[in-house]
Write a protein that holds these residues in place. Sequence first.
Motif, short mmCIF file in Angstrom:
data_model
loop_
_atom_site.label_atom_id
_atom_site.label_comp_id
_atom_site.label_asym_id
_atom_site.label_seq_id
_atom_site.Cartn_x
_atom_site.Cartn_y
_atom_site.Cartn_z
N GLY A 1 -26.99 31.82 65.55
CA GLY A 1 -27.31 33.23 65.24
C GLY A 1 -28.77 33.44 64.92
N GLU A 2 -29.01 33.81 63.65
CA GLU A 2 -30.39 34.06 63.24
C GLU A 2 -30.91 32.92 62.36
N ASP B 1 -32.88 40.46 69.78
CA ASP B 1 -33.19 39.29 70.63
C ASP B 1 -34.69 39.03 70.67
N HIS C 1 -29.62 45.61 69.68
CA HIS C 1 -29.40 44.16 69.90
C HIS C 1 -30.57 43.52 70.66
N ASP D 1 -33.34 31.12 57.70
CA ASP D 1 -32.46 32.21 58.11
C ASP D 1 -33.24 33.53 57.98
N ILE D 2 -33.20 34.37 59.07
CA ILE D 2 -33.93 35.63 59.05
C ILE D 2 -33.25 36.58 58.04
N ASP D 3 -34.07 37.19 57.31
CA ASP D 3 -33.52 38.10 56.30
C ASP D 3 -33.09 39.42 56.96
N HIS D 4 -31.94 39.88 56.56
CA HIS D 4 -31.40 41.19 56.99
C HIS D 4 -31.45 41.39 58.51
N PHE D 5 -31.16 40.40 59.18
CA PHE D 5 -31.23 40.49 60.67
C PHE D 5 -30.21 41.48 61.21
N LYS D 6 -29.11 41.52 60.53
CA LYS D 6 -28.07 42.46 60.96
C LYS D 6 -28.63 43.88 60.96
N ARG E 1 -32.78 26.21 67.21
CA ARG E 1 -32.00 27.39 66.81
C ARG E 1 -30.67 26.86 66.33
N LYS F 1 -31.71 33.28 49.10
CA LYS F 1 -31.21 34.61 49.47
C LYS F 1 -30.83 35.38 48.17
N ASN G 1 -30.72 44.44 64.05
CA ASN G 1 -29.80 44.72 65.17
C ASN G 1 -29.25 46.13 65.08
N LEU H 1 -35.77 37.39 67.63
CA LEU H 1 -35.38 35.96 67.66
C LEU H 1 -36.37 35.14 68.50
N ARG I 1 -34.64 36.65 48.68
CA ARG I 1 -35.04 36.35 50.09
C ARG I 1 -36.56 36.11 50.20
N1 LIG Z 1 -29.57 40.41 68.54
C1 LIG Z 1 -28.93 39.32 68.17
N2 LIG Z 1 -28.22 39.31 67.04
C2 LIG Z 1 -27.58 38.19 66.61
C3 LIG Z 1 -27.62 37.03 67.39
N3 LIG Z 1 -26.90 36.05 66.73
C4 LIG Z 1 -26.45 36.61 65.59
N4 LIG Z 1 -26.83 37.90 65.50
C5 LIG Z 1 -26.57 38.84 64.49
O1 LIG Z 1 -27.21 38.43 63.30
C6 LIG Z 1 -26.55 39.09 62.23
C7 LIG Z 1 -26.49 38.21 61.05
O2 LIG Z 1 -26.13 38.96 60.02
P1 LIG Z 1 -25.66 38.43 58.62
O3 LIG Z 1 -25.01 37.11 58.80
O4 LIG Z 1 -24.83 39.41 58.00
O5 LIG Z 1 -26.95 38.17 57.86
P2 LIG Z 1 -28.22 39.10 57.61
O6 LIG Z 1 -27.95 40.43 58.16
O7 LIG Z 1 -29.35 38.34 58.25
O8 LIG Z 1 -28.38 39.11 56.15
P3 LIG Z 1 -28.90 37.98 55.28
O9 LIG Z 1 -28.84 36.74 56.05
O10 LIG Z 1 -28.03 37.97 54.12
O11 LIG Z 1 -30.30 38.30 55.05
C8 LIG Z 1 -25.20 39.48 62.77
O12 LIG Z 1 -25.12 40.87 62.85
C9 LIG Z 1 -25.12 38.89 64.14
O13 LIG Z 1 -24.40 39.69 65.03
C10 LIG Z 1 -28.36 37.06 68.62
O14 LIG Z 1 -28.45 36.06 69.39
N5 LIG Z 1 -29.00 38.21 68.96
#
Ligand SMILES: Nc1nc2c(ncn2[C@@H]2O[C@H](COP(=O)(O)OP(=O)(O)OP(=O)(O)O)[C@@H](O)[C@H]2O)c(=O)[nH]1
Length: 692
Positions: free
Chosen positions: A562-563, A537, A533, A520-525, A559, A638, A528, A540, A642
């Motif tokens: 999500g992330e 992508d 966004h 799982d990608i760390d802090h992906f949110k 995949r 996590k 974004n 990703l 992480r």
């Molecule tokens: N750009 C993009 N964002 C995505 C996609 N799928 C999921 N996300 C985003 O990935 C984010 C995942 O965030 P969280 O689940 O809060 O996790 P995190 O921010 O990675 O934090 P941790 O996992 O705790 O490190 C969300 O904001 C989703 O909207 C995608 O296909 N493209």
Amino acid sequence: MVNKKLLAIVRFYVCTLVGVMLLGHSAYANEAFEKEQIASILTLGDSDNTEALKRLMAVKEQQSAATPVQIRLQTLEVLVSLYYDAGKIKSSEATINELLALATAEKDVEGIGIANIMAAYKLIEDGKPQEALNKLNLIDSSLQPDASAELKMRLDSALGTASYVLGNFDSSLRYFLEALKLTDELPERKVENRIRRLDSIAKLYINMKDPEKALATVDEALEISPLARAPKILASLSLSQGIAYANLNQDAKAVEAYKRALKIAREAGMATFEVICLIDISDHYLTTNEYKKAEEFARLSLKRAEALGDKGSIDIAKINLGFSLAGQGRIASGVELVNGVIHDFLQSGRKTDAESVIGELANMYEKAGMYKEALATLRQQQSLSNELFSADRSKAVAGLQEQFNAKQRQKQIELLGKENALKDADIRNHSLQQVITMLGAMVTVMVGIFIYLLYRRVQRINQQLREANSQLEFHAIRDPLTGLYNRRSFVELMKTRSVQLEADRREEREGNPDCLILLDIDHFKHINDTLGHAAGDAVLIQVAQRLRKVVRDTDMVLRWGGEEFLVYSPKSNPSQIAGLVDRVLQSVGGTSIVAGDHEVQVTMTAGFISLPFSDISELKLDWEKALQIADMALYLGKANGRNRGYGIAKIMVDSESALPFLEEDLAAAVSSGMVELIEVVGPAKLDLPVSK
Ligand SMILES: Nc1nc2c(ncn2[C@@H]2O[C@H](COP(=O)(O)OP(=O)(O)OP(=O)(O)O)[C@@H](O)[C@H]2O)c(=O)[nH]1
């Protein structure tokens, strides 16, 4: 038999030529007595030819150059007939010549006409019907507009006879009917002449193979007037009836009619007619194979004909006698008689008659079973027939041939016209056919093009469908953004894997377990949120590429959502798993990733586990439960900062008692010492600028 019918009809016409012009030609006041006298002789001739002839000869004896020409001409005309009927053929012919000479000298047009018509009959009797016809046509073309009805009637009758002898029955009938019509215009002896014309027509119908019509015509003649009972006319009508009945195979009636005619002819002194009747009777018996009777009448007719010096009748009587003898088995003497006549015919140039008799002779031989002789005779007939057509006959028919040729030419022109019309039609058809063929070809080509285009279109659609299908297929098992396999495809894979595992277990091929690494990608949110966004992508996509690069070809990167990503590494040595996880973490976070205008370090946290895990059967800990444990390990990662990976190394207690804890609360299990974790630390923090 040979020409006997013809003989009968020709003689009949000669018989009827006379005595119709007596009163119409009166130009002298003092000749009333002579006219009356001749008229009464003529009427007498109807019933007593002998007495009439005797009286007329006496009248003629008293005539001189001073006698009015018309009386002398009329005397000669009646005399021709009476001589003829009395069987005095030669005297009759001589009288015709005398008549012609007198008429010519006196420039009597009607007289010349009558004499020439009589001469034409003689030509017919001599076997020269075409010459007769030519002569009659000449008379016809030079006929004066004021010609008498008698002359016209006689001419039409003679033309009918010549046409008949030449076999042109239609034209013959036309002339006879015209003659019949002209009888209405006659000043005298109208009824007698009408009856005689009907008799002619009846005889023609017989030869046209319509004996019923012939009999009806005779009946019509008999019904006209009691005058029809005059012996001479009645004899002729009876003869017609006899021939008609014979043709209808009514033999008894035929013989009865012949004999009636014979009796009347005898009583009326008509010797020529008597011979004709006798010949017809013998002929009849020949056709009914009654040879004895045929012989009797043939001998009788021969005797009478010889008495008259009638050569024509003598020949025919001999032929009948010959055949009647042969029919009775006396073939040699019969054939001798017949051959004698044939010889005579040939000597006198009567080849047509000879050919006809030879044909009859051949039939006779065949009937007698003498096939060799029949064949020889047939050959003789054939050669004579050829000769006739090539020589004499060609001369005789020259005139006819000319007419025929003209008609043929006309016919040919018509045929050519028709042929041309047909050709035109054919050409039109051909052109039409070409147009149709062309149209057909065009239609075929167009249809072909249409079908081809349709085929291409279908092919294109199929291709599109294939592409769409493969895309659908792709999207069904792949993640559209990264191109990695999706969660669904992994589920499918796991289904086939369980089947494979079962096989391996049975064959005891169990080796290294598989390895599941959940990432799982760390802090992906945050990415974004800060970079956008699209940058997310891009991250990703690049993470996916790095993961693909770092694993073995036999490994599978998915995949997971999500992330989240999953690396499935089949048959992995457990001792090497930590190294794999390390490579994975390093590949992703070891170098920066360009995301939009930014360069970022992307780290990942992993949880990993072997499948089967430890010695726990997959029946108890399947892939889904294993993934659940891996997910719990990831969560621990996590929680612990992480950018690291946690894997379950070994179970410190028995697997049965550890299992519930593993599934429910990994953290508790770890802290209680039931399991031992492997930790893989991710790459160090990169020194990156905040933005490009
Ligand atoms: N750009 C993009 N964002 C995505 C996609 N799928 C999921 N996300 C985003 O990935 C984010 C995942 O965030 P969280 O689940 O809060 O996790 P995190 O921010 O990675 O934090 P941790 O996992 O705790 O490190 C969300 O904001 C989703 O909207 C995608 O296909 N493209």
